[in-house]
Structures are given as C-alpha cells and as structure tokens.
Design a protein around this motif. Structure first.
Motif, PDB file in Angstrom:
ATOM      1  N   VAL A  57      -6.772  -9.808   7.435  1.00 42.06           N
ATOM      2  CA  VAL A  57      -5.331 -10.083   7.386  1.00 42.06           C
ATOM      3  C   VAL A  57      -4.843 -10.160   5.942  1.00 42.06           C
ATOM      4  O   VAL A  57      -3.813  -9.576   5.581  1.00 42.06           O
ATOM      5  N   ASN A  58      -5.594 -10.882   5.095  1.00 42.35           N
ATOM      6  CA  ASN A  58      -5.189 -11.034   3.701  1.00 42.35           C
ATOM      7  C   ASN A  58      -5.310  -9.730   2.918  1.00 42.35           C
ATOM      8  O   ASN A  58      -4.485  -9.426   2.058  1.00 42.35           O
ATOM      9  N   ARG A  59      -6.340  -8.968   3.221  1.00 44.24           N
ATOM     10  CA  ARG A  59      -6.610  -7.753   2.461  1.00 44.24           C
ATOM     11  C   ARG A  59      -5.688  -6.596   2.855  1.00 44.24           C
ATOM     12  O   ARG A  59      -5.239  -5.836   1.998  1.00 44.24           O
ATOM     13  N   PHE A  60      -5.418  -6.464   4.150  1.00 45.13           N
ATOM     14  CA  PHE A  60      -4.715  -5.269   4.626  1.00 45.13           C
ATOM     15  C   PHE A  60      -3.284  -5.511   5.105  1.00 45.13           C
ATOM     16  O   PHE A  60      -2.544  -4.555   5.317  1.00 45.13           O
ATOM     17  N   GLY A  61      -2.899  -6.774   5.309  1.00 47.54           N
ATOM     18  CA  GLY A  61      -1.556  -7.052   5.809  1.00 47.54           C
ATOM     19  C   GLY A  61      -0.469  -6.472   4.934  1.00 47.54           C
ATOM     20  O   GLY A  61       0.509  -5.891   5.431  1.00 47.54           O
ATOM     21  N   HIS A  62      -0.620  -6.610   3.620  1.00 51.36           N
ATOM     22  CA  HIS A  62       0.406  -6.102   2.714  1.00 51.36           C
ATOM     23  C   HIS A  62       0.466  -4.589   2.731  1.00 51.36           C
ATOM     24  O   HIS A  62       1.545  -4.005   2.560  1.00 51.36           O
ATOM     25  N   GLY A  63      -0.671  -3.943   2.929  1.00 47.38           N
ATOM     26  CA  GLY A  63      -0.662  -2.484   3.020  1.00 47.38           C
ATOM     27  C   GLY A  63       0.126  -1.998   4.220  1.00 47.38           C
ATOM     28  O   GLY A  63       0.901  -1.041   4.122  1.00 47.38           O
ATOM     29  N   PHE A  64      -0.071  -2.657   5.366  1.00 43.71           N
ATOM     30  CA  PHE A  64       0.702  -2.309   6.555  1.00 43.71           C
ATOM     31  C   PHE A  64       2.198  -2.526   6.303  1.00 43.71           C
ATOM     32  O   PHE A  64       3.029  -1.687   6.656  1.00 43.71           O
ATOM     33  N   ALA A  65       2.535  -3.677   5.712  1.00 42.95           N
ATOM     34  CA  ALA A  65       3.943  -3.989   5.463  1.00 42.95           C
ATOM     35  C   ALA A  65       4.579  -2.963   4.526  1.00 42.95           C
ATOM     36  O   ALA A  65       5.734  -2.555   4.721  1.00 42.95           O
ATOM     37  N   ALA A  66       3.838  -2.535   3.513  1.00 46.04           N
ATOM     38  CA  ALA A  66       4.370  -1.548   2.568  1.00 46.04           C
ATOM     39  C   ALA A  66       4.641  -0.220   3.261  1.00 46.04           C
ATOM     40  O   ALA A  66       5.654   0.447   2.976  1.00 46.04           O
ATOM     41  N   LYS A  67       3.767   0.177   4.176  1.00 41.90           N
ATOM     42  CA  LYS A  67       3.981   1.433   4.911  1.00 41.90           C
ATOM     43  C   LYS A  67       5.185   1.332   5.847  1.00 41.90           C
ATOM     44  O   LYS A  67       5.931   2.301   6.024  1.00 41.90           O
ATOM     45  N   ILE A  68       5.373   0.147   6.434  1.00 40.89           N
ATOM     46  CA  ILE A  68       6.544  -0.040   7.302  1.00 40.89           C
ATOM     47  C   ILE A  68       7.823   0.070   6.488  1.00 40.89           C
ATOM     48  O   ILE A  68       8.793   0.723   6.893  1.00 40.89           O
TER      49      ILE A  68
END
Length: 236
Positions: A57-68
């Motif tokens: 969650v900490n590592r990849f959550g921001h990546g998902f949010a950036a793509k959204i």
C-alpha cells in the motif's frame, strides 16, 4: 480481479502484479484494515502477512493515484474548498481538500495552520496542477479571500456556508478511515495516505444515484479495466 498463476511479477517481489493490485484496491476501496485484507487474500488462496500488504500500500498506492490523475478528464470549472481539523499525536492539524462540482477530489494538503499562508499554499498547489477554475466556493474563512487576492485576483469567489456542502461531505470518508486506522501517526503519513486514498476511492465511488443499473455496471467494469491496466504497469 487477479490470477494467482499470473507470471507478471515485479523484480524482487514474490507475488504477481495482479495480486498486489488487488490488495491495494481492496484496502482503499473499502473501509478495511490491513488484517481484513490479509483475510480476504487468504480466502482466495494467497498467504501473505498484513505487514507485507502495508508495504504494498505504501509503496504502490501513490503510483496508482498518479495514473488515475493522469487519465482523468479535466475537472469541472466550479471548485469547492474546505478544511477540517484532524488530531495527530494530540496536536491540531488541518486537512485542506478541494473537490469539483462533480464531487471528484482534486487534491488535499495536511497543514498545521489555518491562516492566509496555509490557504495560499493550498491554492498554489491546485492552480499548478489544474489551472484556474471559473468559480471557487468556500466557507467564510477569510484566509481564502486574502490568498485569492494575491494569486488569482480575477477568480470569482463565493463564500457561503450552505454552498459548500459538497466539499464538507467529502470529509466523511476520511473520518471513517481515520477511525479504523486508530488516528494518523504523523502529518506525513496522513498526507501520503489520503492523497492516494482519495484518488483511488473516487475511481470506484461512482455516482450510483445518477446512473441506471446498466450504466452503473458499465462504468464499474470500465473502472476495473483501468485498474487492471494500472496494475500491469507496476514497477519496483
């Protein structure tokens, strides 16, 4: 949503991207704890600890949010801004949030102050990312007006408590997650979690009351397809 036999793994990670994507999705989509997500995965045949899920969650959550954010349509030209108090280790902080007329969260910022400088910092962040809207709606906090005069004097500004219900209602989801998490541990943790959570949750929090059943299912399937594509793009 995932296939345990999927071989599309990230270097250094034991589980495939689809499993990681499912865990991050479940944690942000529903009001679940890390241990709840661990149990969901266990029922699906994936044995993984809640600490590993926390790392995902900490590592990849921001990546998902950036793509959204990258793929979302331009926001409506009417923005609602509001701030709500949050307590972190006994100290008062303020969560500043902006949503557009469609109810989509534009951005958030956790700050220790509720003054002109804090309002200016938040407005600058919004304008840098989305450019200026047609109109900005806030409550009667004078800090908004003072900051707007400096950085966007031509922007229409409406100040009225009753006009800002859309932004105030968006805080309910934060309160729910804050309770499950046992309050935020630091301003940085709150900023990191909420900036990802608001974007991910908005992708799946469809306006069901405005859609027919068929349209809702189509929109939900589109969201799932987007998420699957984002999971396939994951990299270490």
């Amino acid at each position: 949503m995932f296939n345990i036999e999927d071989l599309s793994r990230i270097k250094g990670f034991r589980f495939p991207k689809s499993v990681i994507g499912y865990a991050v999705w479940a944690y942000h989509r529903f009001a679940l704890s890390l241990r709840d997500v661990e149990d969901l995965l266990a029922e699906l045949g994936v044995t993984v600890s809640y600490e590993t899920i926390r790392d995902w969650v900490n590592r990849f959550g921001h990546g998902f949010a950036a793509k959204i954010r990258r793929d979302r349509p331009a926001p409506a030209d009417k923005w609602h801004l509001d701030e709500v108090v949050i307590r972190i280790k006994g100290k008062t902080h303020w969560l500043w949030r902006a949503v557009d007329a469609k109810g989509d969260v534009l951005d958030i910022l956790v700050q220790s102050r509720r003054n002109k400088a804090a309002a200016r910092r938040f407005l600058l962040k919004l304008l840098k990312r989305w450019s200026a809207p047609r109109v900005m709606v806030t409550d009667k906090l004078r800090s908004y007006g003072a900051a707007k005069v400096e950085i966007a004097p031509g922007l229409e500004h409406r100040q009225h408590k009753g006009l800002n219900n859309r932004s105030e209602a968006s805080h309910r989801h934060t309160r729910r997650r804050e309770k499950i998490m046992g309050r935020f541990k630091s301003p940085m943790q709150a900023q990191r979690f909420l900036s990802a959570h608001d974007q991910i949750a908005c992708l799946f929090r469809l306006k069901r009351h405005r859609l027919s059943a068929e349209s809702y299912r189509h929109a939900r399937n589109d969201a799932f397809d987007l998420w699957a594509g984002y999971a396939a793009e994951l990299a270490a």
